[in-house]
Design a protein around this motif. Structure first.
Motif, short mmCIF file in Angstrom:
data_model
loop_
_atom_site.label_atom_id
_atom_site.label_comp_id
_atom_site.label_asym_id
_atom_site.label_seq_id
_atom_site.Cartn_x
_atom_site.Cartn_y
_atom_site.Cartn_z
N GLY A 1 0.84 -1.25 0.28
CA GLY A 1 0.10 0.02 0.07
C GLY A 1 0.70 1.26 -0.01
O GLY A 1 2.05 1.13 -0.29
N PRO A 2 0.31 2.44 0.30
CA PRO A 2 0.90 3.55 0.54
C PRO A 2 2.31 3.64 1.20
O PRO A 2 2.21 3.21 2.43
CB PRO A 2 -0.05 4.68 0.57
N GLY A 3 3.29 3.87 0.87
CA GLY A 3 4.47 4.03 1.56
C GLY A 3 5.30 2.75 1.97
O GLY A 3 6.21 2.67 2.73
N SER A 4 4.63 1.57 1.31
CA SER A 4 5.26 0.38 1.55
C SER A 4 6.13 -0.29 0.37
O SER A 4 6.69 -1.35 0.83
CB SER A 4 4.08 -0.67 1.83
N PHE A 5 6.24 0.14 -0.68
CA PHE A 5 6.89 -0.62 -1.86
C PHE A 5 8.23 -0.76 -1.59
O PHE A 5 8.53 -2.15 -1.60
CB PHE A 5 6.90 0.69 -3.05
N TRP A 6 9.11 0.02 -0.87
CA TRP A 6 10.56 -0.24 -0.50
C TRP A 6 10.68 -1.25 0.56
O TRP A 6 11.79 -1.53 0.94
CB TRP A 6 11.43 0.89 -0.64
N ASN A 7 9.62 -1.43 1.24
CA ASN A 7 9.76 -2.35 2.46
C ASN A 7 9.50 -3.73 2.11
O ASN A 7 9.58 -4.83 2.81
CB ASN A 7 8.47 -2.00 3.50
N ILE A 8 9.18 -4.09 0.80
CA ILE A 8 8.95 -5.37 0.36
C ILE A 8 10.09 -6.35 0.32
O ILE A 8 10.05 -7.50 0.67
CB ILE A 8 8.17 -5.24 -1.11
N SER B 1 1.35 -0.46 9.42
CA SER B 1 1.80 -0.05 8.20
C SER B 1 1.81 1.24 7.97
O SER B 1 1.36 1.93 8.78
CB SER B 1 0.54 -0.85 6.99
N PRO B 2 2.32 1.72 7.06
CA PRO B 2 2.51 3.23 6.78
C PRO B 2 1.23 3.98 6.63
O PRO B 2 1.06 5.09 6.96
CB PRO B 2 3.34 3.41 5.42
N SER B 3 0.04 3.13 6.23
CA SER B 3 -0.96 3.88 6.02
C SER B 3 -2.28 3.43 7.04
O SER B 3 -3.35 4.03 6.93
CB SER B 3 -1.69 3.35 4.75
N SER B 4 -1.77 2.83 8.11
CA SER B 4 -2.60 2.37 9.17
C SER B 4 -3.31 3.46 9.97
O SER B 4 -4.54 3.32 10.23
CB SER B 4 -1.82 1.45 10.38
N PRO B 5 -2.92 4.65 10.13
CA PRO B 5 -3.89 5.75 10.83
C PRO B 5 -5.05 5.91 10.00
O PRO B 5 -6.08 6.02 10.57
CB PRO B 5 -2.67 6.87 11.04
N SER B 6 -4.69 6.28 8.84
CA SER B 6 -6.11 6.49 7.73
C SER B 6 -6.88 5.27 7.83
O SER B 6 -8.30 5.34 7.76
CB SER B 6 -5.64 7.16 6.38
N ASP B 7 -6.17 4.23 7.72
CA ASP B 7 -7.02 2.89 7.19
C ASP B 7 -7.83 2.57 8.62
O ASP B 7 -9.08 2.41 8.66
CB ASP B 7 -5.95 1.70 7.32
N PHE C 1 -16.96 -0.65 -1.13
CA PHE C 1 -15.80 0.15 -1.09
C PHE C 1 -14.95 0.06 -2.31
O PHE C 1 -14.87 -0.99 -2.94
CB PHE C 1 -15.03 -0.26 -0.10
N LEU C 2 -14.69 1.41 -2.84
CA LEU C 2 -13.91 1.31 -4.02
C LEU C 2 -12.68 2.14 -3.94
O LEU C 2 -12.55 3.21 -3.46
CB LEU C 2 -14.57 2.04 -5.42
N GLU C 3 -11.47 1.73 -3.92
CA GLU C 3 -10.30 2.19 -3.38
C GLU C 3 -9.76 3.18 -4.55
O GLU C 3 -10.08 3.19 -5.58
CB GLU C 3 -9.13 1.26 -3.17
N VAL C 4 -8.68 4.26 -3.83
CA VAL C 4 -8.16 4.94 -4.98
C VAL C 4 -6.52 4.49 -4.69
O VAL C 4 -5.74 4.59 -3.71
CB VAL C 4 -8.07 6.26 -4.34
N HIS C 5 -6.18 3.85 -5.96
CA HIS C 5 -5.05 3.33 -5.78
C HIS C 5 -3.83 4.24 -6.00
O HIS C 5 -4.00 5.29 -6.81
CB HIS C 5 -4.61 2.22 -7.15
N PRO C 6 -2.69 4.24 -5.19
CA PRO C 6 -2.43 3.03 -4.01
C PRO C 6 -2.70 3.76 -2.87
O PRO C 6 -2.44 2.86 -2.03
CB PRO C 6 -1.00 2.81 -4.30
#
Length: 431
Positions: free
Chosen positions: A353-360, A386-392, A412-417
């Motif tokens: 998700g947001p902010g996680s790409f380079w953590n993979i 996760s980096p997005s957990s506060p908003s999630d 629910f329809l997400e806004v990627h990413p």
């Protein structure tokens, strides 16, 4: 009607704004700096420092990946000076915001009498009064406690302590430990019971193994004595380092003692309309106890203001989302109203998700665990790292509070990413 608000933290400031917008006459009285603990000594300071530690953590990660080669030179005193500079700007903006709706802001220490508040040798009569005087750090009764620092002292430090003993096992202790460990301190956390009791066992394990791995944790440990540069535990173990108290908060309720009814812990007793035992006197924020969180204080302040302006409403504390501000955020929420015993728990690793790409690449993308009520098809509890957990978690807590069941989330329809984590939690886990 004359409305007086004592204290300009999140509760008092938002209450004053609400009253002003409703056309009420408002005098906001502040002892020190406008915006209270949050801006001046608390969460805003923690967030500012955590922004730095996240940058350090990201820089180290990119160096490890090999596509960035850099060595950081961190100036703690410069960080502090820029935080202070930012605080000064925000204080001006907060005062202008209140004055823009016609409110008067008065600085000085207030005292309360029946229908009158005195400050700077001047008396202000009121029809309604809101006490929003906040709280301060609790200092345990331990020999040498005068040597311990608190969150009030963070911006007074000249440099990062070489060694730090953090006394406490909750959210503040964890956030302080993360900051100074990342900045280079050797950190011990000393908890008299368990560390991070707010989290589930799996989420806590992830935090200790992946985020706070360089910190020494002492659970079920009491202190016998505190010194300037070390502490002694109850089993006579000496731990070198500056002592730092993160042992909770006590209410600044002395101003109301003998005037309104207090609870046994000295917090001001209020009902769900934020009224005290005196009909036209209200209280909100940390001085009333409960959840010592900025969003809750704001909610309480607005509730009180609307009642003061004769727009009756009640406060609700269900499904309150909370977050640990670390190098990777940890957020959690529980539906206290759901007492069903027929539950199931699903845990999933973090996703890109947001902010996680380079953590993979190192497998550091976080962890989410959701407990749900099988009989009623509703979420009961979430721990999300996760980096997005506060908003999630803030979003999911709203759905929990409104009573949506899991099938309702299908729309629910997400806004990627930016909300991919919500997509994973809401859709893929139950559909």
């Amino acid at each position: 009607m004359n409305n007086i608000v004592i204290g300009s933290g999140p509760a008092g400031r938002l209450a004053s704004l609400q009253l002003g917008k409703l056309g009420e006459n408002v005098t906001l009285i502040e002892k020190n700096h406008i915006a209270g603990t949050c801006l001046n000594e608390g969460c805003m300071v923690i967030c500012a420092l955590t922004d730095i530690t996240k940058f350090i953590d990201t820089n180290n990660r990119f160096n490890n990946h090999g596509f960035v080669k850099s060595q950081l030179d961190i100036s703690y005193d410069k960080i502090v000076s820029k935080i202070v500079e930012t605080q000064e700007k925000l204080r001006k903006l907060n005062q202008m915001e209140n004055e823009s709706v016609g409110n008067d802001v008065v600085y000085g220490e207030a005292s309360i009498e029946e229908n009158t508040v005195k400050v700077n040798n001047e008396s202000f009569e009121y029809d309604n009064l809101l006490i929003a005087t906040g709280a301060r750090p609790f200092i345990p009764n331990v020999k040498g406690s005068e040597y311990g620092l608190t969150n009030k002292d963070i911006l007074k430090l000249d440099e990062v302590p070489e060694k730090l003993n953090i006394i406490g096992g909750g959210v503040i202790a964890c956030e302080i430990a993360n900051i100074y460990s990342t900045l280079g301190s050797e950190v011990n956390v000393i908890a008299r019971s368990k560390f991070l009791k707010e989290l589930g066992a799996n989420a806590k394990e992830y935090v200790l193994e992946n985020i706070l791995q360089d910190i020494n944790i002492y659970e079920d440990t009491n202190l016998k004595e505190i010194f300037k540069n070390k502490v002694m535990t109850d089993n006579d173990e000496e731990l070198e380092g500056t002592p730092f108290f993160a042992t909770g908060r006590v209410p600044n309720s002395e101003i109301a003692e003998g005037f309104v009814e207090l609870n046994p812990d000295k917090t001001i007793k209020v009902n769900e309309m934020m009224q005290t035992s005196v009909e036209n006197v209200y209280a909100a924020g940390d001085v009333t106890g409960g959840y010592l969180l900025t969003p809750v204080a704001r909610m309480e302040g607005i509730t009180a203001a609307r009642n003061m302006a004769n727009y009756p409403n009640k406060v609700s504390y269900s499904c309150i989302p909370q977050t640990l501000s670390l190098n990777m955020e940890v957020s959690f929420v529980e539906n206290e109203r759901n007492e069903c015993e027929d539950t199931a728990t699903i845990g999933i690793p973090g996703i890109a998700g947001p902010g996680s790409f380079w953590n993979i690449l190192p497998g550091d993308t976080g962890y989410t665990e959701v407990e749900f009520d099988k009989a009623n098809n509703k979420i009961k509890r979430i721990n999300s790292i996760s980096p997005s957990s506060p908003s999630d978690v803030a979003y999911l807590s709203y759905l929990m509070r409104e009573g949506y069941d899991l099938d309702d989330y299908d729309d629910f329809l997400e806004v990627h990413p930016s909300t991919d984590s919500n997509y994973k939690i809401i859709k893929n886990m139950w559909l």
